[in-house]
Write a protein that holds these residues in place. Structure first.
Motif, mmCIF file in Angstrom:
data_model
loop_
_atom_site.group_PDB
_atom_site.id
_atom_site.type_symbol
_atom_site.label_atom_id
_atom_site.label_comp_id
_atom_site.label_asym_id
_atom_site.label_seq_id
_atom_site.Cartn_x
_atom_site.Cartn_y
_atom_site.Cartn_z
ATOM 1 N N SER A 251 124.897 37.751 -22.737
ATOM 2 C CA SER A 251 123.996 38.838 -23.137
ATOM 3 C C SER A 251 124.791 39.850 -23.956
ATOM 4 C CB SER A 251 123.306 39.517 -21.959
ATOM 5 O OG SER A 251 124.052 40.606 -21.470
ATOM 6 N N PRO A 252 124.213 40.318 -25.071
ATOM 7 C CA PRO A 252 124.921 41.257 -25.945
ATOM 8 C C PRO A 252 125.377 42.524 -25.227
ATOM 9 C CG PRO A 252 122.984 40.372 -27.051
ATOM 10 C CD PRO A 252 122.920 39.903 -25.630
ATOM 11 N N VAL B 193 125.395 35.606 -26.786
ATOM 12 C CA VAL B 193 124.079 35.112 -26.365
ATOM 13 C C VAL B 193 124.143 34.602 -24.927
ATOM 14 C CG1 VAL B 193 122.340 33.324 -26.746
ATOM 15 C CG2 VAL B 193 123.299 34.571 -28.693
ATOM 16 N N ARG C 200 126.162 42.991 -22.025
ATOM 17 C CA ARG C 200 127.332 42.718 -21.183
ATOM 18 C C ARG C 200 128.572 42.468 -22.025
ATOM 19 N NH1 ARG C 200 126.180 38.002 -17.245
ATOM 20 N NH2 ARG C 200 128.218 38.640 -16.419
ATOM 21 N N ALA D 192 131.623 36.873 -19.501
ATOM 22 C CA ALA D 192 131.309 38.166 -20.105
ATOM 23 C C ALA D 192 132.559 38.803 -20.702
ATOM 24 C CB ALA D 192 130.684 39.095 -19.069
#
Length: 285
Positions: A57-58, A54, A60, A171
């Protein structure tokens, strides 16, 4: 960096407390039987992957990381959980921390790095502290637990070596947690058939989720935010506090005693690691 602002100090302290809390939470779950080591590992990795996914970002997360790093992360987390079936909180954190640093310094030696006299003295002190901690006696930690935590430390050292120099560490960590989650989920059915672990209690589930979502997922994100403004030496000094914070947590939350052997070993190991880690590398010739 000429100053150490209050905000940076607080963020760094929060990250170190989160790392130490992983040991406290694992020991709380294992010592009381609230959750077994495999359940704890499963919930910790999966919840950590969700939170980091989260944050990063999914998309990445899926595009970042590697399976080799994910495997190292899984080995660390599994060995860490099993080790805390028998180890005291501070002792486990101390062994883990020492083996992470020794692994990373050892890799430098194997890669041809030449160490200064100060680093050799530091390594010798750290090894002496480990030997003192593990010598047979009434205050010695269980050998099996110590060996498993040593494996966890080596695995985390390998994971750290693989992640050095990453331009997007959050990430990358999210991607590695995602891959470790796939590994642990794939192994869960055979693992539960073999080890026949008891169903975790609600407190046990809470400990595992807190370890994954809060003290691992958010903890790593906070740490990477602090690292942007920390010099290498200050980052190393900050990490020296983790075993001490974990030991205090063990006293407060589990009523664990602080033995003379542990205190002496802590002084030797942390002094040795400080000497070995917090000096400039000697240039290769």
């Amino acid at each position: 960096m000429t100053a150490f602002p209050l905000r940076l100090f607080l963020v760094t302290a929060l990250a170190m407390t989160a790392f130490a809390a992983n040991s406290v939470l694992a020991r709380l779950a294992m010592a009381t039987g609230e959750a077994g080591p495999w359940t704890f590992t499963l919930l910790r990795i999966v919840s950590g992957a969700v939170v980091l996914g989260v944050i990063a970002s999914p998309v990445r997360a899926i595009q970042s990381g590697s399976w080799a790093s994910g495997l190292a992360l899984f080995v660390y987390a599994a060995a860490f959980s099993i080790a805390y079936l028998t180890l005291a909180t501070g002792t486990g954190a101390l062994i883990l921390f020492a083996l992470v640093q020794i692994t990373m310094i050892g890799w430098g030696l194997a890669s041809g790095e030449r160490l200064s006299a100060q680093r050799w003295v530091g390594l010798t002190l750290a090894f002496a502290g480990l030997i003192w901690l593990l010598l047979p006696g009434l205050e010695a930690p269980p050998l099996q637990g110590a060996a498993l935590m040593a494996i966890a430390g080596v695995a985390w050292g390998v994971y750290s070596l693989r992640g050095r120099g990453q331009s997007q560490p959050t990430a990358q960590t999210a991607g590695n947690f995602l891959r470790a989650g796939v590994i642990v989920l794939a192994l869960s059915v055979p693992a539960f058939l073999i080890i026949d672990e008891a169903t975790p209690s609600w407190p046990g589930i809470g400990y595992a989720l807190a370890s994954g979502a809060v003290t691992s997922g958010l903890g790593y994100a906070i740490w990477y935010a602090a690292l942007r403004d920390l010099s290498a030496s200050l980052a190393g000094i900050a990490q020296l506090t983790v075993p001490a914070i974990a030991a205090v947590g063990g006293v407060v939350f589990l009523s664990e005693p602080l033995t003379v052997r542990f205190l002496l070993a802590t002084a030797l190991i942390l002094s040795g690691v400080a000497l070995a880690s917090l000096v400039r590398r000697k240039p290769q010739q």
